[in-house]
Design a protein around this motif. Structure first.
Motif, mmCIF file in Angstrom:
data_model
loop_
_atom_site.group_PDB
_atom_site.id
_atom_site.type_symbol
_atom_site.label_atom_id
_atom_site.label_comp_id
_atom_site.label_asym_id
_atom_site.label_seq_id
_atom_site.Cartn_x
_atom_site.Cartn_y
_atom_site.Cartn_z
ATOM 1 N N ILE A 9 0.842 -1.195 0.000
ATOM 2 C CA ILE A 9 0.000 0.000 0.000
ATOM 3 C C ILE A 9 0.880 1.249 0.000
ATOM 4 O O ILE A 9 0.628 2.198 -0.757
ATOM 5 C CB ILE A 9 -0.966 -0.001 1.206
ATOM 6 C CG1 ILE A 9 -2.039 -1.064 1.010
ATOM 7 C CG2 ILE A 9 -1.593 1.378 1.417
ATOM 8 C CD1 ILE A 9 -2.911 -1.312 2.229
ATOM 9 N N ALA A 10 1.927 1.243 0.816
ATOM 10 C CA ALA A 10 2.827 2.396 0.884
ATOM 11 C C ALA A 10 3.509 2.651 -0.455
ATOM 12 O O ALA A 10 3.642 3.807 -0.880
ATOM 13 C CB ALA A 10 3.863 2.186 1.984
ATOM 14 N N ILE A 11 3.913 1.592 -1.136
ATOM 15 C CA ILE A 11 4.539 1.749 -2.458
ATOM 16 C C ILE A 11 3.554 2.394 -3.421
ATOM 17 O O ILE A 11 3.894 3.341 -4.140
ATOM 18 C CB ILE A 11 5.029 0.389 -3.002
ATOM 19 C CG1 ILE A 11 6.249 -0.077 -2.212
ATOM 20 C CG2 ILE A 11 5.347 0.467 -4.498
ATOM 21 C CD1 ILE A 11 6.637 -1.521 -2.465
ATOM 22 N N SER A 12 2.339 1.897 -3.442
ATOM 23 C CA SER A 12 1.331 2.437 -4.346
ATOM 24 C C SER A 12 1.032 3.897 -4.040
ATOM 25 O O SER A 12 0.990 4.742 -4.931
ATOM 26 C CB SER A 12 0.051 1.606 -4.273
ATOM 27 O OG SER A 12 -0.903 2.123 -5.157
ATOM 28 N N SER A 65 0.812 -1.642 -8.592
ATOM 29 C CA SER A 65 0.895 -2.070 -7.196
ATOM 30 C C SER A 65 -0.471 -1.987 -6.518
ATOM 31 O O SER A 65 -0.799 -2.812 -5.662
ATOM 32 C CB SER A 65 1.944 -1.261 -6.427
ATOM 33 O OG SER A 65 1.678 0.114 -6.483
ATOM 34 N N TRP A 66 -1.308 -1.020 -6.936
ATOM 35 C CA TRP A 66 -2.643 -0.920 -6.351
ATOM 36 C C TRP A 66 -3.507 -2.112 -6.737
ATOM 37 O O TRP A 66 -4.311 -2.594 -5.940
ATOM 38 C CB TRP A 66 -3.310 0.387 -6.758
ATOM 39 C CG TRP A 66 -4.568 0.614 -5.998
ATOM 40 C CD1 TRP A 66 -5.836 0.598 -6.473
ATOM 41 C CD2 TRP A 66 -4.684 0.858 -4.587
ATOM 42 N NE1 TRP A 66 -6.728 0.820 -5.455
ATOM 43 C CE2 TRP A 66 -6.047 0.990 -4.297
ATOM 44 C CE3 TRP A 66 -3.757 0.976 -3.555
ATOM 45 C CZ2 TRP A 66 -6.509 1.219 -2.998
ATOM 46 C CZ3 TRP A 66 -4.213 1.214 -2.280
ATOM 47 C CH2 TRP A 66 -5.583 1.334 -2.015
ATOM 48 N N LEU A 67 -3.353 -2.606 -7.946
ATOM 49 C CA LEU A 67 -4.086 -3.798 -8.354
ATOM 50 C C LEU A 67 -3.725 -4.981 -7.457
ATOM 51 O O LEU A 67 -4.596 -5.771 -7.077
ATOM 52 C CB LEU A 67 -3.811 -4.126 -9.822
ATOM 53 C CG LEU A 67 -4.401 -3.143 -10.835
ATOM 54 C CD1 LEU A 67 -3.932 -3.489 -12.240
ATOM 55 C CD2 LEU A 67 -5.910 -3.113 -10.758
ATOM 56 N N ALA A 68 -2.456 -5.082 -7.097
ATOM 57 C CA ALA A 68 -2.039 -6.149 -6.180
ATOM 58 C C ALA A 68 -2.685 -5.956 -4.813
ATOM 59 O O ALA A 68 -3.132 -6.928 -4.188
ATOM 60 C CB ALA A 68 -0.515 -6.168 -6.060
ATOM 61 N N VAL A 69 -2.767 -4.707 -4.346
ATOM 62 C CA VAL A 69 -3.418 -4.421 -3.053
ATOM 63 C C VAL A 69 -4.877 -4.863 -3.108
ATOM 64 O O VAL A 69 -5.376 -5.531 -2.199
ATOM 65 C CB VAL A 69 -3.317 -2.915 -2.704
ATOM 66 C CG1 VAL A 69 -4.224 -2.562 -1.530
ATOM 67 C CG2 VAL A 69 -1.872 -2.532 -2.414
ATOM 68 N N LEU A 70 -5.564 -4.488 -4.169
ATOM 69 C CA LEU A 70 -6.986 -4.821 -4.280
ATOM 70 C C LEU A 70 -7.231 -6.322 -4.404
ATOM 71 O O LEU A 70 -8.318 -6.796 -4.073
ATOM 72 C CB LEU A 70 -7.619 -4.078 -5.462
ATOM 73 C CG LEU A 70 -7.738 -2.569 -5.288
ATOM 74 C CD1 LEU A 70 -8.308 -1.944 -6.552
ATOM 75 C CD2 LEU A 70 -8.584 -2.213 -4.076
#
Length: 123
Positions: A9-12, A65-70
């Motif tokens: 999340i922080a990376i995104s 990276s947000w897609l990975a979070v979701l």
């Protein structure tokens, strides 16, 4: 929420905030965009700006990276974490772009941080 989830999340969020700073810097260096009626000047203005390209690359990294979070978290938990980007953007806007942060905006940023902490505790 695990440490690795929070790191993702922080990376995104950070790459999204960096993208905004880079895109703002691009627009400050470009100034007024040439008319689309002047396609060569318009294209060259966009293609030749390193800040613009940096901002676009940061946007792409942020989205991926947000897609990975979701894929790992509920939207109701993940999406509010994007609010951290307001804090990061304000800090880097101040440090890199010389923007001011009036007291009312600083108070709003503090409220955002409190909200993120509350939501993070429910995850």
């Amino acid at each position: 929420m695990t440490a690795s989830s929070f790191a993702l999340i922080a990376i995104s969020v950070c790459t999204n905030a960096f993208a905004q700073i880079a895109l703002r810097k691009a627009m400050l260096t470009i100034g007024r965009i040439p008319s689309i009626g002047e396609p060569k000047a318009f294209a060259w203005t966009l293609v030749s700006n390193v800040y613009l390209w940096g901002g676009l690359v940061c946007c792409a990294i942020s989205i991926l990276s947000w897609l990975a979070v979701l894929s790992m978290h509920q939207v109701s938990v993940a999406y509010p974490m994007l609010s951290i980007g307001y804090v990061i953007a304000a800090i880097f806007g101040f440090l890199i772009l010389g923007e001011t942060i009036p007291p009312a905006r600083l108070a709003g940023i503090a409220l955002i941080c409190a909200g993120v902490v509350l939501i993070g505790r429910t995850a």
